[in-house]
Design a protein around this motif. Structure first.
Motif, PDB file in Angstrom:
ATOM      1  N   GLY B 346      66.784  51.835  -4.437  1.00 27.09           N
ATOM      2  CA  GLY B 346      66.237  50.868  -5.392  1.00 27.09           C
ATOM      3  C   GLY B 346      66.710  51.113  -6.805  1.00 27.09           C
ATOM      4  N   MET B 347      67.144  52.330  -7.085  1.00 27.74           N
ATOM      5  CA  MET B 347      67.662  52.604  -8.419  1.00 27.74           C
ATOM      6  C   MET B 347      68.965  51.858  -8.652  1.00 27.74           C
ATOM      7  SD  MET B 347      66.803  56.658  -8.609  1.00 27.74           S
ATOM      8  CE  MET B 347      67.687  56.998 -10.114  1.00 27.74           C
ATOM      9  N   GLY B 387      61.801  49.248  -7.203  1.00 32.61           N
ATOM     10  CA  GLY B 387      63.226  49.357  -7.493  1.00 32.61           C
ATOM     11  C   GLY B 387      63.700  48.367  -8.543  1.00 32.61           C
ATOM     12  N   LEU B 388      62.975  47.248  -8.685  1.00 25.86           N
ATOM     13  CA  LEU B 388      63.362  46.238  -9.672  1.00 25.86           C
ATOM     14  C   LEU B 388      63.126  46.713 -11.106  1.00 25.86           C
ATOM     15  CD1 LEU B 388      62.052  42.929  -8.075  1.00 25.86           C
ATOM     16  CD2 LEU B 388      64.409  43.607  -8.435  1.00 25.86           C
ATOM     17  N   THR B 390      63.101  50.295 -11.889  1.00 28.73           N
ATOM     18  CA  THR B 390      63.533  51.676 -12.128  1.00 28.73           C
ATOM     19  C   THR B 390      64.948  51.691 -12.689  1.00 28.73           C
ATOM     20  OG1 THR B 390      64.249  51.828  -9.829  1.00 28.73           O
ATOM     21  CG2 THR B 390      62.108  52.764 -10.366  1.00 28.73           C
ATOM     22  N   VAL B 393      69.620  50.664 -12.628  1.00 32.35           N
ATOM     23  CA  VAL B 393      69.765  49.240 -12.332  1.00 32.35           C
ATOM     24  C   VAL B 393      68.403  48.673 -11.978  1.00 32.35           C
ATOM     25  CG1 VAL B 393      70.942  47.519 -10.936  1.00 32.35           C
ATOM     26  CG2 VAL B 393      72.104  49.645 -11.485  1.00 32.35           C
ATOM     27  N   GLY B 394      67.714  48.103 -12.944  1.00 30.86           N
ATOM     28  CA  GLY B 394      66.414  47.464 -12.710  1.00 30.86           C
ATOM     29  C   GLY B 394      66.520  46.000 -13.091  1.00 30.86           C
TER      30      GLY B 394
HETATM   31 NA    NA Z   1      66.208  50.014  -9.874  1.00 26.23          NA
END
Ligand code: NA
Ligand code: NA
Lengths: 333, 445, 165
Positions: B346-347, B387-388, B390, B393-394
């Motif tokens: 998710g990162m 993950g969106l 963090t 890449v969020g």
């Molecule tokens: Na992320």
């Protein structure tokens, strides 16, 4: 080519579940077994490597060694092969698949078509015959008048001609649309209704047992094919041909299983099945002839021998129908 | 050569480029392209540049094109456009005028109103990113105008936007349902309580934040009269109408979520033109802003999509899980490993990419331990929502950053989101520890 | 107005993208409305929306680049200023040019293929595939030009818009 384990990449746009995914695993197992482990397949499911619309070019370019194609994405490039999606009287899964396999492997125009696209034909799938799942019971074609129906391909156009208000929508969206009343009916196959759980929100099936999508198969990169030994190529052709029988058997079983499971009831959901009267089935076939005619005109305009391909296909269909009637399906012999 | 090296190398190169201020889209895209080229060039055993080039070019041609050449994706520009038009047409300023007056006495009232607004928006949107962009556009400038701490203002919306996939309708739940052969309706119902719990958690975060640092959300010194309150309320009819049309439209069976996006944008334009709050010039300006912002988001998503292809090709997910499985033992260990895997992916990657990549491996594993797949679906969706927001890449953070004034830096948004992230982990722990939270509603049915 | 602006040609592409959003919205809305009245106004609605999405996302790419709207991580370089900062901006531009240049190469390859085969989308309108591919190439080409300009003449626009963190 090295004798010890070569792994070929296989790209598929669909999920790793259902009868088609299971049959592909069988394909991989057979390949490994018959090559004594020199040929392995590694699957990339769900379009993570190549999506449905990128498949033909992607396999030709060697992104994957093999891939599953739905030919309606290339109506002109694969004009001849697209005959498999026409509403021709070929509702038997095994007969249709065998006829299509024979056409694609032996008819020079189809062989050339794949060659020009940079791929080699391996084997065929089928979606199975088309049914309608609806939120209310339909008795026959007359009841289609005014129904909001999701459909695709020439089948949807024919249903629209019979008075249905046809919408385009992807199969995953259909569940909500049926639940909310946006749709009354959906064109689908029995195992598809089960997989997408549409029986939970629509309790009535009108069994059309109509056509099937057969312009749907596996192709291989020409470069990869050329890198295989003659022995390996022969073996691959053998597995491809046996895949037809295996897949047809599995699909017939999956459809029958899905039909009986949904009829018996899953949880609280249960479907009732009405069969389309035989006279109306003929009516559907007649309505389909227009689309066969259109394909013929387009194929001719593209410089193909449309009439020749159609005649060969009908001949194969008739031949395999006779064989099935005389000897039964191969797995029952 | 070990295929993990390609992904590891590409990931290292991307991180280095990111640290050197290379735009995220370019760093991800070039890193993925390099990884793909090396993978195919080395596929035959040696190193063949020509064998590497054709497949790489093929993927660079098809992956971005097919990603944007997509019908449901149009929901994103349409909902972004709705935010811009509603702003220029005075619809959202009036809504916030009303909320400001009604919440005048509540500490951090505007941030709370934004979070509640996100919850409401989630009930009409299937996508978290669309949620964050539409609500961010509406609420961030308002909060900054009232001198809210930029971290709180943007963090509240970036976190609030993640409710989009947990509260139905939800594209991610539909994809999960199909992969795992679970009931879409059951999953939708299962998402509701955890979604509301997350919403309550975000409100609590705001409350704690404002209690500890009152200057983060200056209190209004207004003492609105009852009459002013009711007058302000009368100004919110356009927003209420839009909301009603979207909700009523989707649940009443008039249209799909994508169609709801288009109809509500068209309706907002008509309302603006009819009330003379919107002229052709401002309409065109809001559409231009929409186009710029949509493109900014999609280029990053394209880079991430190419990276998903590399990750899939190099088999990182199954290899990692294999290693965990062979070493792992108890259900708790496996579950912790799965949670960590989703947090790690998710990162870097986008939600749909992660779902498609991991479910084939995590579902059999989880099923093998006899765990409920509906419950696991809620866990996975919550992890994807985390993950969106963090780093590095969020997507939701980028979206909110792109609607905020240029003076708000990306770090400010990530810092603001950090506090909400703490509560997200509390909610995640509750979802993990108390499966009834997810399973209560589906079982009532 | 932004401190860094785009050229007139880039402004025109942006305008076209803005209009594409309006047309996309109109097509979907009309489809919904026409469904209530049982007309079928727009053929191949889903395909048209997909084609328009290419214009919506690719045509503003050069304007986004010109305005330096691409999002970057500024955490580690926030304190760096002057010459060094300009070098970082050039690195970003060079990486962008490499990546977008590769995308352009791949796009031209697909466009050439679409023209050579004359392939079209299955549907009532039989819309040729090359149309969207050409829009795609146009958007990427314009972006490449802008990146080249930014690399060759960094003084032509200011190196960093707005205050840093
Ligand atoms: Na992320
Ligand atoms: Na939602």
């Amino acid at each position: 080519p090295p004798a010890e384990g070569r792994t070929l990449l296989f790209a598929d746009f669909g999920a790793n579940r259902g009868p088609r995914a299971a049959a592909l695993q069988w394909f991989a197992d057979e390949l490994r077994r018959r090559s004594n482990g020199s040929l392995e397949l590694r699957f990339h499911w769900g379009g993570t490597l190549l999506g449905a619309n990128a498949m033909l070019q992607g396999v030709a370019d060697g992104v994957a060694d093999l891939g599953s194609i739905t030919a309606f994405s290339w109506p002109r490039t694969l004009r001849g092969y697209n005959i498999g999606d026409l509403p021709i009287d070929d509702a038997d899964i095994w007969v249709g698949m065998r006829a299509m396999y024979e056409l694609a492997t032996t008819h020079p125009e189809l062989v050339a078509e794949f060659e020009r696209a940079g791929v080699a034909y391996v084997t065929n799938y089928s979606t199975g015959p088309i049914q309608l799942i609806c939120t209310r019971g339909l008795g026959g074609l007359a009841d289609l008048q005014g129904t909001r129906l999701r459909g695709s391909g020439p089948y949807a156009q024919i249903l629209a001609g019979l008075g249905a208000r046809v919408q385009r929508m992807s199969q995953p969206d259909v569940y909500q649309a049926l639940a909310s009343g946006l749709l009354d009916c959906n064109q689908n196959y029995y195992y598809g209704m089960l997989a997408y759980r549409q029986y939970e929100v629509a309790a009535h099936v009108l069994e059309l047992d109509w056509g099937q999508n057969l312009a749907f198969g596996i192709v291989m990169s020409r470069r990869t094919r050329a890198s295989l030994s003659a022995e390996e190529q022969r073996m691959l052709a053998g597995v491809g041909s046996d895949f037809i029988d295996h897949f047809a058997q599995q699909m017939l079983a999956a459809d029958a299983e899905a039909r009986s499971a949904m009829s018996a009831g899953i949880g609280r959901a249960r479907i009732t099945v009405a069969k389309l009267p035989a006279a109306e089935q003929v009516q559907l076939q007649v309505a389909g002839d227009r689309y066969v005619g259109r394909w013929l005109a387009e194929a001719t305009a593209d410089g193909r021998d449309g009439a020749g391909i159609l005649a060969a296909y009908r001949q194969h269909l008739a031949g395999y129908t006779r064989e099935r009637d005389a000897e039964g399906y191969p797995w029952t012999r | 050569m070990n295929p993990l090296l390609f992904t590891g190398g590409a990931m290292g190169a991307v991180l280095l480029l990111l640290a050197l201020r290379v735009p995220i889209a370019f760093a991800l895209g070039l890193g993925a392209s390099g990884g793909l080229f090396l993978y195919y060039a080395a596929a035959g055993g040696g190193f063949d540049r020509l064998a590497g080039l054709t497949p790489t070019l093929s993927l660079l041609g098809s992956v971005p094109f097919e990603f944007i050449h997509d019908y449901p994706m149009s929901m994103i520009p349409l909902f972004i456009g709705l935010g811009h038009v509603a702003h220029h047409a005075g619809i959202t300023p009036e809504l916030f005028h009303a909320l400001r007056i009604w919440f005048a006495r509540v500490p951090g009232g505007l941030a709370m109103a934004s979070i509640v607004g996100c919850g409401g928006f989630s009930a009409v949107s299937g996508s978290s990113v669309a949620c964050a962009s539409a609500m961010g556009r509406i609420t961030v400038p308002e909060m900054l105008r009232y001198r809210y701490d930029p971290g709180l203002a943007t963090g509240a919306v970036a976190a609030g936007g993640t409710l989009g996939s947990l509260i139905p309708p939800s594209l991610l739940f539909v994809i999960y349902a199909i992969f795992t052969e679970q009931s879409v309706r059951a999953l939708f119902l299962a998402g509701i309580l955890p979604g509301l719990l997350s919403l309550a958690g975000y409100l609590l975060t705001t409350l704690i934040w404002v209690k500890r640092r009152p200057q983060a959300a200056p209190r209004s010194d207004e003492r609105p009269t009852r009459r002013e309150k009711w007058r302000a309320l009368s100004g919110i009819w356009p927003a209420t109408l839009l909301f009603g049309v979207i909700i009523g439209g989707i649940y009443g069976g008039w249209f799909t979520p994508t169609e709801a996006a288009a109809v509500s944008l068209a309706l907002a334009i008509l309302i603006g033109l009819a009330r003379r709050r919107l002229d052709w010039h401002s309409l065109l300006e809001s559409l231009r802003e929409t186009a710029l912002q949509t493109t900014t988001i999609f280029v990053i998503a394209i880079g991430a999509k190419l990276f998903v292809v590399l990750v899939s090709l190099t088999q990182v997910a199954p290899l990692l899980l294999d290693a965990l499985q062979s070493a792992g033992v108890s259900m708790v260990t496996v579950l912790v490993a799965v949670v960590l895997l989703y947090l790690l992916l998710g990162m870097f990657l986008d939600s749909i990419g992660i779902l498609v990549l991991t479910l084939p491996f995590t579902v059999p594993l989880v099923q093998g331990y006899g765990l409920d797949l509906v419950w696991f679906g809620v866990v996975v969706i919550k992890l994807l929502e985390i993950g969106l927001i963090t780093p590095p890449v969020g997507l939701n953070v980028f979206v909110v950053k792109s609607v905020a004034p240029a003076s708000v830096s990306l770090e400010t948004v990530f810092r603001g989101v950090g506090w909400f992230l703490i509560l997200d982990f509390v909610v995640l722990a509750l979802i993990l520890l108390f499966p009834q939270l997810s399973l209560l509603l589906p079982r009532l049915e | 107005m932004d401190p860094v602006s785009h050229s007139r040609a880039e402004g025109l592409l942006l305008l076209l993208a803005a209009l594409a959003i309006a047309v996309l919205c109109a097509i979907v809305t009309l489809t919904v409305v026409s469904r209530w009245f049982d007309w079928l106004l727009i053929p191949d609605e889903v395909l048209l929306v997909r084609e328009l999405m290419v214009a919506v996302i690719l045509l503003p790419l050069a304007a986004v680049t010109a305005r330096r709207l691409h999002i970057a991580v500024t955490l580690f370089t926030g304190r760096i200023a002057g010459r060094c900062r300009r070098q970082l901006a050039r690195l970003g531009g060079a990486v962008g040019l490499l990546f977008v240049g590769l995308l352009l190469w791949a796009g031209i390859r697909n466009l050439a293929g679409a023209v050579a085969t004359g392939e079209y989308h299955d549907g009532e309108m039989q819309l040729p595939v090359f149309v969207a591919q050409a829009v795609y190439v146009l958007g990427l080409g314009a972006c490449c030009l802008r990146l080249v300009v930014q690399l060759v003449r960094p003084e032509a626009d200011r190196d960093d818009p707005g205050p840093g963190p």
